[in-house]
Design a protein around this motif. Structure first.
Motif, mmCIF file in Angstrom:
data_model
loop_
_atom_site.group_PDB
_atom_site.id
_atom_site.type_symbol
_atom_site.label_atom_id
_atom_site.label_comp_id
_atom_site.label_asym_id
_atom_site.label_seq_id
_atom_site.Cartn_x
_atom_site.Cartn_y
_atom_site.Cartn_z
ATOM 1 N N ASP A 82 -13.291 -7.618 -1.858
ATOM 2 C CA ASP A 82 -13.303 -6.168 -1.685
ATOM 3 C C ASP A 82 -13.056 -5.878 -0.204
ATOM 4 O O ASP A 82 -13.586 -6.563 0.671
ATOM 5 C CB ASP A 82 -14.664 -5.585 -2.084
ATOM 6 C CG ASP A 82 -14.906 -5.624 -3.581
ATOM 7 O OD1 ASP A 82 -13.958 -5.924 -4.335
ATOM 8 O OD2 ASP A 82 -16.049 -5.361 -3.986
ATOM 9 N N LYS B 259 -7.743 2.917 2.231
ATOM 10 C CA LYS B 259 -7.967 2.726 0.802
ATOM 11 C C LYS B 259 -8.999 1.629 0.586
ATOM 12 O O LYS B 259 -9.004 0.630 1.285
ATOM 13 C CB LYS B 259 -6.671 2.315 0.095
ATOM 14 C CG LYS B 259 -5.612 3.381 0.086
ATOM 15 C CD LYS B 259 -4.401 2.911 -0.682
ATOM 16 C CE LYS B 259 -3.317 3.959 -0.666
ATOM 17 N NZ LYS B 259 -2.169 3.560 -1.456
ATOM 18 N N LYS B 260 -9.856 1.835 -0.414
ATOM 19 C CA LYS B 260 -10.824 0.799 -0.779
ATOM 20 C C LYS B 260 -10.190 -0.056 -1.866
ATOM 21 O O LYS B 260 -9.848 0.447 -2.936
ATOM 22 C CB LYS B 260 -12.128 1.420 -1.266
ATOM 23 C CG LYS B 260 -12.871 2.092 -0.135
ATOM 24 C CD LYS B 260 -14.212 2.596 -0.555
ATOM 25 C CE LYS B 260 -14.813 3.307 0.640
ATOM 26 N NZ LYS B 260 -16.233 3.271 0.645
ATOM 27 N N GLU C 234 -11.330 -2.662 2.800
ATOM 28 C CA GLU C 234 -10.699 -1.382 3.063
ATOM 29 C C GLU C 234 -9.467 -1.643 3.907
ATOM 30 O O GLU C 234 -9.495 -2.414 4.863
ATOM 31 C CB GLU C 234 -11.651 -0.449 3.800
ATOM 32 C CG GLU C 234 -11.129 0.963 3.858
ATOM 33 C CD GLU C 234 -12.172 1.959 4.351
ATOM 34 O OE1 GLU C 234 -11.772 2.865 5.085
ATOM 35 O OE2 GLU C 234 -13.352 1.812 3.994
ATOM 36 N N THR D 12 0.795 -1.230 0.000
ATOM 37 C CA THR D 12 0.000 0.000 0.000
ATOM 38 C C THR D 12 0.826 1.277 0.000
ATOM 39 O O THR D 12 0.350 2.309 -0.453
ATOM 40 C CB THR D 12 -0.960 0.051 1.209
ATOM 41 O OG1 THR D 12 -0.196 -0.111 2.404
ATOM 42 C CG2 THR D 12 -2.016 -1.019 1.113
#
Length: 172
Positions: free
Chosen positions: A121, A127-128, A123, A109
């Protein structure tokens, strides 16, 4: 209490001169594209010369798009020469060498250029992240085949070229 620390040990046919192990640590001493640098070679040579029986080199990326800058990579044959220099330096200083294989995942990241591959999916760190999209078998194969190809690359080149080296693939 520590009488065995400096005695030899046999691990699956590999003899270490002692039980002192340098664990894998992210030094970020690799080059921009994951290449082995003289600084990283000197770092590991010094630890082997200082008495480490086994140096476990930091995580090595097996998938180029998800590899952050300055992390060791073994995702391409062009990087093999640097790995040979690294293992030779460790061996010449009396140590043995191992390496961790790594796909990247959410640990990337901090490098906006690295692709983050997640299966759901989620978070993370504000950040998603979207799950990897299966756009046909080619994309899925590209990601899942990398660890096997890296092990094959390592097995046929420097990391397993002598009985002085252990290959330690780990999941990310």
């Amino acid at each position: 209490m520590y009488d065995r620390l400096f005695s030899p040990i046999q691990i699956r046919g590999l003899e270490l001169k002692n039980r002192v192990v340098l664990p894998a640590m992210g030094t970020r001493m690799a080059g921009e594209k994951g290449e082995i640098t003289p600084r990283l070679v000197a770092y590991h040579a010094a630890r082997a010369a200082g008495g480490c029986g086994l140096n476990i080199v930091e995580v090595a990326a097996v998938h180029t798009p998800s590899a952050p800058a300055h992390f060791v990579s073994i995702s391409d044959d062009s990087l093999i020469g640097g790995h040979k220099k690294l293992t030779d330096a460790i061996h010449q200083n009396g140590g043995k060498a191992a390496i961790q294989l790594w796909q990247g995942s959410i640990a990337t990241t901090f490098d906006p250029r690295a692709e983050m591959l997640v299966v759901n999916d989620m978070e993370f760190a504000g950040k998603k992240l979207k799950a990897i999209q299966q756009t046909g078998y080619r994309r899925l194969w590209s990601v899942t085949e990398r660890p096997r190809r890296a092990v094959s690359r390592l097995d046929t080149t420097v990391w397993n070229s002598t009985a002085r080296t252990i290959i330690c693939p780990i999941p990310s």
